[in-house]
Motif scaffolding. Sequence first.
Motif, short mmCIF file in Angstrom:
data_model
loop_
_atom_site.label_atom_id
_atom_site.label_comp_id
_atom_site.label_asym_id
_atom_site.label_seq_id
_atom_site.Cartn_x
_atom_site.Cartn_y
_atom_site.Cartn_z
N ASN A 14 78.77 5.19 77.69
CA ASN A 14 78.26 6.42 78.28
C ASN A 14 76.77 6.52 77.96
O ASN A 14 76.39 6.60 76.80
N TYR A 15 75.93 6.54 78.99
CA TYR A 15 74.48 6.61 78.79
C TYR A 15 74.01 8.04 78.54
O TYR A 15 72.80 8.28 78.41
N LEU A 16 74.95 8.99 78.48
CA LEU A 16 74.68 10.39 78.14
C LEU A 16 73.72 11.04 79.13
O LEU A 16 73.05 12.03 78.82
N ASN A 17 73.67 10.48 80.32
CA ASN A 17 72.83 11.00 81.40
C ASN A 17 73.58 10.75 82.70
O ASN A 17 73.74 9.59 83.10
N PRO A 18 74.05 11.80 83.37
CA PRO A 18 74.85 11.60 84.59
C PRO A 18 74.14 10.76 85.64
O PRO A 18 74.79 9.96 86.34
N THR A 51 79.75 6.93 89.08
CA THR A 51 80.41 8.16 88.64
C THR A 51 79.59 8.80 87.52
O THR A 51 78.80 8.13 86.85
N LYS A 52 79.80 10.12 87.30
CA LYS A 52 79.06 10.82 86.25
C LYS A 52 79.45 10.35 84.86
O LYS A 52 78.65 10.41 83.92
N TYR A 53 80.70 9.92 84.74
CA TYR A 53 81.20 9.50 83.44
C TYR A 53 81.66 8.04 83.51
O TYR A 53 82.09 7.57 84.57
N THR A 61 86.30 9.45 72.04
CA THR A 61 87.18 9.69 73.20
C THR A 61 88.60 9.20 72.99
O THR A 61 89.54 9.73 73.59
N GLY A 62 88.76 8.16 72.15
CA GLY A 62 90.07 7.57 71.95
C GLY A 62 90.43 6.55 73.00
O GLY A 62 91.36 5.77 72.82
#
Length: 400
Positions: A304-308, A317-319, A297-298
């Motif tokens: 990020n758990y890679l699951n919304p 939040t989703k992210y 991402t930079g």
Amino acid sequence: MLGKYIVLIWILLHSNFAYSDILKYNSSILEDAHLTTPGLIKKHGYKVETHKIETKDGYLLGIHRIPKPGAQPVLMVHGLGDSSATWVLSGPRSALGYLLSDRGYDIWLMNIRGNRYSRKHRKYIPLNREFWDFSFHENGFYDIPAVIDYILKRNEEHTQVHYIGHSQGTTAAFAMGAERPEYMKKIKLLTALAPVAYFRNLRTPATDFLKIHAQTLINLVRLFGIFEFPPEREVWNRLTYQICSFAFRNTCQYIMMLVMGMDSSQFNETLIPILTSHYLAGSSVKALEHYYQLLLTGGFYKLNYLNPTVNIRKYGTKYPPEYKVENIDCKVALYYSRNDRLTSHKDVQNLRKKLPNVVHDELLAYSKFSHLDFLVAIDVQKLLYDSVLRVMQKVDRGEL
């Protein structure tokens, strides 16, 4: 016993070293490779203490101290996969831990959860998946605050510690400042060596490879039930020590510089047995995954758990949200270089713009200074540590 002789004969026949090369390492170097951090410190005539500090989530951290009761405390925090040994392994004339002790500071050497000195938990053992459920976020949220509170409780005449971090030791401090800003009042000066937060400008063959393949490798090792990095740490350390100290010394040296930055003129190859024996000291696959996500991402984001659904439960939040680096309002000194292959000087300069209280910003003059040089360069005192000590003393005198 016979198997050991067979392995030794194979190495002698198939490697690029002569038996006489062993003699280049004196007995002191080989001894240091097998000593613990307290053993290294005692060997050089310094007093040493070991403290066990419990975090609020149950980890028991082993902290090493070069005591100066009543003196200004300094907390030194190592990088990813490293340990307290990193601050003393190059010896009294060069290692920052000794140089600070000689100048009257009370030295506390951190070992974050999961490394060789901090492998205990009130509920879990290292064979449990749950034991390795952490990244630099937990280091900053739980580990460092617990140690700061412990130090200040034992040094009631002081209300602040000097903080010195290298690599992940800076990332964890930035996460702490963002998430627990009340601890910024307890830090007199945050000295960040090779600071790591953003990866927008880092371009190397290693990072290009990781961007493509890292997630596949992470998923694969988890499929096999591996959550510690490296797995079978003690076996790994013995293997790398044997291979890199004697059989393939030049190859290992090249790989280290390929990853961290090429600088053969400042690389002290006599330290290879010590480096390979003390590093890698242990960490989690999750810590690697968190850095991989930052690389993609930079930005400086939470994991990020890679699951919304999981992200919403964790963050609302989703992210994952960005860390609020503007909360890091303690005094900060930044030291970074152009030849560091694990953090870009442009990214550090972007970080500098976001931090509200940078009192010293130094892009090192020596153009080949690498990520490893911050710890063990031959001339590290002249190239870096003299400046670190000078800035710390200015802060102590109220001049910064």
